[in-house]
Design a protein around this motif. Structure first.
Motif, PDB file in Angstrom:
ATOM      1  N   PHE A 128      48.226  45.855  47.853  1.00 17.27           N
ATOM      2  CA  PHE A 128      46.784  45.647  47.717  1.00 17.27           C
ATOM      3  C   PHE A 128      46.042  46.189  48.933  1.00 17.27           C
ATOM      4  O   PHE A 128      45.025  46.860  48.801  1.00 17.27           O
ATOM      5  CB  PHE A 128      46.516  44.145  47.521  1.00 17.27           C
ATOM      6  N   CYS A 129      46.575  45.920  50.130  1.00 18.23           N
ATOM      7  CA  CYS A 129      45.922  46.379  51.360  1.00 18.23           C
ATOM      8  C   CYS A 129      46.085  47.890  51.562  1.00 18.23           C
ATOM      9  O   CYS A 129      45.169  48.545  52.047  1.00 18.23           O
ATOM     10  CB  CYS A 129      46.461  45.622  52.564  1.00 18.23           C
ATOM     11  N   ILE A 130      47.246  48.443  51.196  1.00 19.49           N
ATOM     12  CA  ILE A 130      47.481  49.879  51.345  1.00 19.49           C
ATOM     13  C   ILE A 130      46.564  50.666  50.426  1.00 19.49           C
ATOM     14  O   ILE A 130      46.008  51.696  50.813  1.00 19.49           O
ATOM     15  CB  ILE A 130      48.962  50.225  51.080  1.00 19.49           C
ATOM     16  N   MET A 131      46.391  50.172  49.200  1.00 19.10           N
ATOM     17  CA  MET A 131      45.521  50.871  48.246  1.00 19.10           C
ATOM     18  C   MET A 131      44.055  50.819  48.681  1.00 19.10           C
ATOM     19  O   MET A 131      43.271  51.671  48.307  1.00 19.10           O
ATOM     20  CB  MET A 131      45.683  50.278  46.846  1.00 19.10           C
ATOM     21  N   GLY A 132      43.719  49.811  49.461  1.00 20.04           N
ATOM     22  CA  GLY A 132      42.366  49.707  49.977  1.00 20.04           C
ATOM     23  C   GLY A 132      41.379  49.214  48.939  1.00 20.04           C
ATOM     24  O   GLY A 132      41.700  49.032  47.772  1.00 20.04           O
ATOM     25  N   PRO A 133      40.158  48.988  49.399  1.00 15.34           N
ATOM     26  CA  PRO A 133      39.145  48.426  48.494  1.00 15.34           C
ATOM     27  C   PRO A 133      38.680  49.434  47.448  1.00 15.34           C
ATOM     28  O   PRO A 133      38.305  50.547  47.769  1.00 15.34           O
ATOM     29  CB  PRO A 133      38.002  48.032  49.429  1.00 15.34           C
ATOM     30  N   SER A 134      38.747  48.997  46.195  1.00 15.68           N
ATOM     31  CA  SER A 134      38.189  49.801  45.104  1.00 15.68           C
ATOM     32  C   SER A 134      36.917  49.130  44.597  1.00 15.68           C
ATOM     33  O   SER A 134      36.287  49.613  43.686  1.00 15.68           O
ATOM     34  CB  SER A 134      39.203  49.939  43.968  1.00 15.68           C
ATOM     35  N   GLU A 135      36.587  48.012  45.177  1.00 13.42           N
ATOM     36  CA  GLU A 135      35.380  47.275  44.840  1.00 13.42           C
ATOM     37  C   GLU A 135      34.647  46.965  46.135  1.00 13.42           C
ATOM     38  O   GLU A 135      35.109  47.353  47.203  1.00 13.42           O
ATOM     39  CB  GLU A 135      35.733  46.002  44.069  1.00 13.42           C
ATOM     40  N   PRO A 136      33.530  46.269  46.098  1.00 15.62           N
ATOM     41  CA  PRO A 136      32.829  45.944  47.348  1.00 15.62           C
ATOM     42  C   PRO A 136      33.759  45.236  48.331  1.00 15.62           C
ATOM     43  O   PRO A 136      34.652  44.484  47.932  1.00 15.62           O
ATOM     44  CB  PRO A 136      31.698  45.015  46.881  1.00 15.62           C
ATOM     45  N   ILE A 137      33.525  45.473  49.596  1.00 16.18           N
ATOM     46  CA  ILE A 137      34.416  44.968  50.646  1.00 16.18           C
ATOM     47  C   ILE A 137      34.511  43.440  50.620  1.00 16.18           C
ATOM     48  O   ILE A 137      35.569  42.883  50.879  1.00 16.18           O
ATOM     49  CB  ILE A 137      33.998  45.484  52.050  1.00 16.18           C
ATOM     50  N   GLY A 138      33.423  42.757  50.281  1.00 11.13           N
ATOM     51  CA  GLY A 138      33.444  41.297  50.201  1.00 11.13           C
ATOM     52  C   GLY A 138      34.419  40.812  49.143  1.00 11.13           C
ATOM     53  O   GLY A 138      35.182  39.869  49.364  1.00 11.13           O
ATOM     54  N   THR A 139      34.426  41.450  47.991  1.00  8.67           N
ATOM     55  CA  THR A 139      35.346  41.083  46.915  1.00  8.67           C
ATOM     56  C   THR A 139      36.778  41.385  47.323  1.00  8.67           C
ATOM     57  O   THR A 139      37.689  40.596  47.079  1.00  8.67           O
ATOM     58  CB  THR A 139      34.988  41.839  45.622  1.00  8.67           C
ATOM     59  N   PHE A 140      36.972  42.528  47.949  1.00  7.45           N
ATOM     60  CA  PHE A 140      38.300  42.919  48.417  1.00  7.45           C
ATOM     61  C   PHE A 140      38.849  41.890  49.408  1.00  7.45           C
ATOM     62  O   PHE A 140      39.995  41.437  49.295  1.00  7.45           O
ATOM     63  CB  PHE A 140      38.239  44.308  49.068  1.00  7.45           C
ATOM     64  N   LEU A 141      38.033  41.500  50.388  1.00  3.35           N
ATOM     65  CA  LEU A 141      38.467  40.525  51.388  1.00  3.35           C
ATOM     66  C   LEU A 141      38.725  39.151  50.763  1.00  3.35           C
ATOM     67  O   LEU A 141      39.676  38.465  51.137  1.00  3.35           O
ATOM     68  CB  LEU A 141      37.435  40.418  52.510  1.00  3.35           C
ATOM     69  N   SER A 142      37.899  38.784  49.795  1.00  4.03           N
ATOM     70  CA  SER A 142      38.082  37.506  49.109  1.00  4.03           C
ATOM     71  C   SER A 142      39.406  37.489  48.350  1.00  4.03           C
ATOM     72  O   SER A 142      40.151  36.496  48.393  1.00  4.03           O
ATOM     73  CB  SER A 142      36.916  37.259  48.156  1.00  4.03           C
ATOM     74  N   GLU A 143      39.720  38.572  47.663  1.00  5.02           N
ATOM     75  CA  GLU A 143      40.982  38.640  46.928  1.00  5.02           C
ATOM     76  C   GLU A 143      42.175  38.688  47.874  1.00  5.02           C
ATOM     77  O   GLU A 143      43.215  38.085  47.600  1.00  5.02           O
ATOM     78  CB  GLU A 143      40.977  39.833  45.983  1.00  5.02           C
ATOM     79  N   ALA A 144      42.024  39.392  48.999  1.00  6.23           N
ATOM     80  CA  ALA A 144      43.107  39.435  49.992  1.00  6.23           C
ATOM     81  C   ALA A 144      43.333  38.040  50.586  1.00  6.23           C
ATOM     82  O   ALA A 144      44.477  37.604  50.753  1.00  6.23           O
ATOM     83  CB  ALA A 144      42.781  40.441  51.087  1.00  6.23           C
ATOM     84  N   ALA A 160      39.003  26.644  46.287  1.00  8.27           N
ATOM     85  CA  ALA A 160      37.611  26.748  46.737  1.00  8.27           C
ATOM     86  C   ALA A 160      37.139  28.199  46.723  1.00  8.27           C
ATOM     87  O   ALA A 160      36.009  28.485  46.309  1.00  8.27           O
ATOM     88  CB  ALA A 160      37.471  26.158  48.142  1.00  8.27           C
ATOM     89  N   MET A 161      37.995  29.123  47.155  1.00 13.91           N
ATOM     90  CA  MET A 161      37.613  30.536  47.147  1.00 13.91           C
ATOM     91  C   MET A 161      37.436  31.051  45.728  1.00 13.91           C
ATOM     92  O   MET A 161      36.521  31.820  45.443  1.00 13.91           O
ATOM     93  CB  MET A 161      38.655  31.386  47.875  1.00 13.91           C
ATOM     94  N   ASP A 162      38.328  30.639  44.840  1.00 11.78           N
ATOM     95  CA  ASP A 162      38.247  31.103  43.462  1.00 11.78           C
ATOM     96  C   ASP A 162      37.098  30.466  42.697  1.00 11.78           C
ATOM     97  O   ASP A 162      36.645  31.013  41.695  1.00 11.78           O
ATOM     98  CB  ASP A 162      39.557  30.833  42.728  1.00 11.78           C
ATOM     99  N   SER A 163      36.626  29.322  43.157  1.00 13.00           N
ATOM    100  CA  SER A 163      35.586  28.617  42.408  1.00 13.00           C
ATOM    101  C   SER A 163      34.223  29.301  42.512  1.00 13.00           C
ATOM    102  O   SER A 163      33.329  28.973  41.741  1.00 13.00           O
ATOM    103  CB  SER A 163      35.471  27.171  42.885  1.00 13.00           C
ATOM    104  N   HIS A 164      34.063  30.224  43.430  1.00 14.24           N
ATOM    105  CA  HIS A 164      32.767  30.891  43.545  1.00 14.24           C
ATOM    106  C   HIS A 164      32.565  31.944  42.465  1.00 14.24           C
ATOM    107  O   HIS A 164      31.463  32.438  42.268  1.00 14.24           O
ATOM    108  CB  HIS A 164      32.587  31.518  44.934  1.00 14.24           C
ATOM    109  N   LEU A 165      33.624  32.265  41.737  1.00 12.55           N
ATOM    110  CA  LEU A 165      33.520  33.243  40.658  1.00 12.55           C
ATOM    111  C   LEU A 165      33.026  32.562  39.389  1.00 12.55           C
ATOM    112  O   LEU A 165      33.362  31.415  39.125  1.00 12.55           O
ATOM    113  CB  LEU A 165      34.879  33.901  40.416  1.00 12.55           C
ATOM    114  N   PRO A 166      32.231  33.238  38.579  1.00 12.42           N
ATOM    115  CA  PRO A 166      31.705  32.602  37.377  1.00 12.42           C
ATOM    116  C   PRO A 166      32.806  32.317  36.360  1.00 12.42           C
ATOM    117  O   PRO A 166      33.745  33.089  36.222  1.00 12.42           O
ATOM    118  CB  PRO A 166      30.721  33.627  36.823  1.00 12.42           C
TER     119      PRO A 166
END
Length: 161
Positions: free
Chosen positions: A37-53, A100-106
């Motif tokens: 996931f980290c090697i492929m880098g962000p394919s979406e906004p950086i905030g989403t990428f960091l949240s998923e990481a 808690a991190m996942d709960s911010h998603l709709p």
């Protein structure tokens, strides 16, 4: 120690050893996913990428602590104790952070159909608060208290001998 008790303890230690090996393998798998996931880098906004990481990291840490709990039960002379209780608490805290991190998603998203009606559609895999994670957090926190109580009982019974 009665023979039946020794057999049950041996079975529990064996199951814990097998369980810890499985948990470590899952942790390695999670680490590999995180690395890819980290090697492929962000394919979406950086905030989403960091949240998923961060979500992957919380899973990894909780799995490692649960594996440590099982390994110490299998290998240690004191399967109950403060350190074991702390391992369970740390695992439950990281799982709670994940929830808690996942709960911010709709949980649901609205889409417009050609008939101009808003239809409630599940968003891919159901996002939001994952009740399985909440149940696991509560279970681990309670189990940590049971382990602590088991340690107190063991110390109390040892004092009689």
């Amino acid at each position: 120690m009665p023979e039946e008790l020794k057999n049950e303890y041996r079975h529990a230690k064996t199951a814990s050893l097998v369980g810890s090996i499985c948990m470590y393998l899952m942790a390695l798998f999670c680490l590999a996913i995180l690395a890819i996931f980290c090697i492929m880098g962000p394919s979406e906004p950086i905030g989403t990428f960091l949240s998923e990481a961060a979500s992957l990291v919380t899973i990894l840490v909780s799995v490692v602590y649960l594996a440590q709990f099982l390994r110490h039960f299998a290998a240690g002379s004191t399967p109950f104790g403060r350190a074991q209780s702390r391992r369970l608490i740390v695992a439950s805290v990281f799982l709670a952070l994940r929830a808690a991190m996942d709960s911010h998603l709709p949980v649901f998203s609205y889409i417009n159909q050609p008939s101009h009606q808003n239809v409630l559609q599940g968003a891919g895999g159901l996002q939001g608060i994952d009740l399985k994670v909440v149940v696991m957090v509560v279970f681990l926190a309670c189990l940590a208290m049971v382990v602590r109580y088991g340690n107190v009982l063991k110390e109390d019974s040892d004092s009689f001998l």
